[in-house]
Design a protein around this motif. Sequence first.
Motif, short mmCIF file in Angstrom:
data_model
loop_
_atom_site.label_atom_id
_atom_site.label_comp_id
_atom_site.label_asym_id
_atom_site.label_seq_id
_atom_site.Cartn_x
_atom_site.Cartn_y
_atom_site.Cartn_z
N UNK A 186 44.24 -27.25 -8.31
CA UNK A 186 42.86 -26.87 -7.99
C UNK A 186 42.40 -25.72 -8.85
N UNK A 187 43.26 -24.70 -9.03
CA UNK A 187 42.92 -23.56 -9.89
C UNK A 187 42.69 -24.00 -11.32
N UNK A 188 43.50 -24.94 -11.81
CA UNK A 188 43.35 -25.41 -13.18
C UNK A 188 42.03 -26.16 -13.38
N UNK A 189 41.71 -27.05 -12.44
CA UNK A 189 40.46 -27.82 -12.55
C UNK A 189 39.25 -26.90 -12.43
N UNK A 190 39.27 -25.98 -11.47
CA UNK A 190 38.14 -25.07 -11.29
C UNK A 190 37.98 -24.14 -12.49
N UNK A 191 39.09 -23.78 -13.14
CA UNK A 191 39.01 -22.92 -14.32
C UNK A 191 38.33 -23.64 -15.48
N UNK A 205 43.97 -16.66 -17.18
CA UNK A 205 44.57 -15.72 -16.23
C UNK A 205 44.42 -16.23 -14.80
N UNK A 206 43.34 -16.95 -14.50
CA UNK A 206 43.14 -17.49 -13.16
C UNK A 206 44.20 -18.53 -12.83
N UNK A 207 44.52 -19.38 -13.80
CA UNK A 207 45.56 -20.40 -13.58
C UNK A 207 46.92 -19.74 -13.38
N UNK A 208 47.19 -18.69 -14.17
CA UNK A 208 48.48 -18.00 -14.05
C UNK A 208 48.69 -17.41 -12.66
N UNK A 209 47.63 -16.92 -12.03
CA UNK A 209 47.76 -16.34 -10.69
C UNK A 209 48.31 -17.34 -9.69
N UNK A 242 29.99 -19.98 -12.86
CA UNK A 242 31.28 -19.85 -13.53
C UNK A 242 32.12 -18.71 -12.98
N UNK A 243 31.48 -17.55 -12.76
CA UNK A 243 32.20 -16.41 -12.19
C UNK A 243 32.85 -16.77 -10.86
N UNK A 244 32.09 -17.44 -10.00
CA UNK A 244 32.55 -17.66 -8.64
C UNK A 244 33.48 -18.86 -8.49
N UNK A 245 33.63 -19.65 -9.54
CA UNK A 245 34.67 -20.67 -9.49
C UNK A 245 36.04 -20.02 -9.30
N UNK A 246 36.24 -18.87 -9.94
CA UNK A 246 37.50 -18.16 -9.75
C UNK A 246 37.39 -17.11 -8.65
N UNK A 247 36.28 -16.37 -8.59
CA UNK A 247 36.14 -15.26 -7.65
C UNK A 247 36.25 -15.73 -6.20
N UNK A 248 35.53 -16.78 -5.85
CA UNK A 248 35.56 -17.28 -4.47
C UNK A 248 36.91 -17.93 -4.17
N UNK A 249 37.47 -18.62 -5.15
CA UNK A 249 38.80 -19.22 -4.96
C UNK A 249 39.81 -18.13 -4.64
N UNK A 250 39.76 -17.02 -5.39
CA UNK A 250 40.67 -15.90 -5.16
C UNK A 250 40.40 -15.27 -3.80
N UNK A 251 39.12 -15.05 -3.49
CA UNK A 251 38.75 -14.42 -2.22
C UNK A 251 39.24 -15.22 -1.02
N UNK A 297 49.62 -26.03 0.11
CA UNK A 297 50.51 -26.66 -0.86
C UNK A 297 50.45 -25.92 -2.19
N UNK A 298 51.60 -25.43 -2.69
CA UNK A 298 51.65 -24.69 -3.95
C UNK A 298 51.18 -25.56 -5.12
N UNK A 299 51.65 -26.81 -5.17
CA UNK A 299 51.29 -27.70 -6.28
C UNK A 299 49.79 -28.01 -6.28
N UNK A 300 49.25 -28.29 -5.11
CA UNK A 300 47.82 -28.60 -5.03
C UNK A 300 46.98 -27.37 -5.34
N UNK A 301 47.46 -26.20 -4.96
CA UNK A 301 46.75 -24.97 -5.26
C UNK A 301 46.69 -24.75 -6.77
N UNK A 302 47.79 -24.99 -7.45
CA UNK A 302 47.83 -24.84 -8.91
C UNK A 302 46.86 -25.81 -9.58
#
Length: 469
Positions: free
Chosen positions: A201-206, A109-113, A35-44, A194-199
């Motif tokens: 992806x972040x939502x699904x991974x969150x 907060x991950x989705x907002x980024x 769970x941690x790395x769904x956002x951490x690795x995506x951000x990294x 792609x900005x839309x695809x990135x958003x």
Amino acid sequence: MNQPAAKGQGSKVTSSSIPPFGIKDKIGYLLGDFGNDFSFILVTAFLMVYYTDVFGISAAAVGTLFLVARLWDAVTDVLWGRFIDSRKTTQKGKFIPWIFRMSFPLIISCVLMFTYIPGMGEGFYLAYAYVTYILYGMLYTSVNIPYGSMAAVISGDSVHRTQLSGWRTMGAMMANLFINALAPLIVFVDNELSANRMFMTAAVFSVLALACYMGCVKLSRERIVNPDRQPGAGVSIGQTFKALGKNKPLITILIASLLFLMCMLLVGTINVYLFKDYFGSASTMSIFGIIQAAAVFLMMPVLKPLVGKFGKKEIAASGMLFSGTMYIVLYLISNISLTMFLILNGIGLLGFGLFNLVIWAFVTDAIDYQEYLTGEREDGTVYAVYSFARKVGQAFAGGLGGYALAIIGYKEGAPSQTEAVQDGIYTVATLVPGIMYILVFLLVFFVYPLNKQRTNQLAVDLAEKREEK
């Protein structure tokens, strides 16, 4: 009635109505880092290129943002760890309730980024990046500190804790494999982010991260209960940090972890540009992600016999020496093909995998050594200090990546980069990690004091001190 304290832990054990340590705990703890790395690795992997290519922020400005935010996170880690240690234990435990409470705002907060508001100015995007990224970092701390500290109370048995360390790393590598193999195929369109695809992806991974956190909360059990302290009781903050200053195993592994994490995150940041601009194939990041995870998976079965025969210190140092040497070899090969780069890099990652699997066991030894110095268990505080060093590593890694791109002349949003810039990217991606891994080898092998014999002696000394209490 409480049972006697488990070996390796001075605190009492909870009621026998709780099931004994088993596979559920291992899976639960794996899910926590998954769970941690769904956002951490995506951000990294993607936040730097998202800020430069979507928000249009300069690489140097992003580097400064990462540096400021990570340094602030390092401070909040220690404050939160001390706060957690001072909380009373509930029926669900001391750490599990905080994972449950804070995971919900964390995933938001991950989705907002990764939310792009079109038509705004550069100043707005920079301010928005500062607010959302710093908020994410603080909320990540509020989940990760109790999660990391929880290993010490799931079981008091040192073998169980070593197993939890391995399962945690496996969870991180599963997330690494999932994200690095899948995300590049989704978020890049015609080699552009792609900005839309990135958003999306972040939502699904969150959402997936939240499911993992809930699995961690459901399957994990806290069995070791530290007695709740009365005001003024226990070790003062001054005594704690005085002992930390004498804790040579902790200080050494903090520095080694800082260098290792700086290198790992630098490679994670620069690899996006390496595959996108040097090799001209951003989607190849998927293959690299698979290779990186496979290296750790291959090392997992041999970890226990190797450590049992040679010791954690010796195996970890050897892994760093091997990886560092392979990265330097990559740097020395001119005009390397993408296929050969992936093969040699994959071989070098075997040493990376060994060190990555062992690192959390070093932290357990450092916590035990702190107890030897003070006579008190301070799992949350000591883990938070370790996390502090990791956040400093993140700060300098993020800043280093942005500054390195600026120095070599990377042009944000340009359809292609010059040959000099491409060569600079390759140098940062190979020579720099080669040197840093060699430094980690020297530090662990020559400075870290707890070899196999001395680690076993520490366990004996702690057992004797607990008998005297």
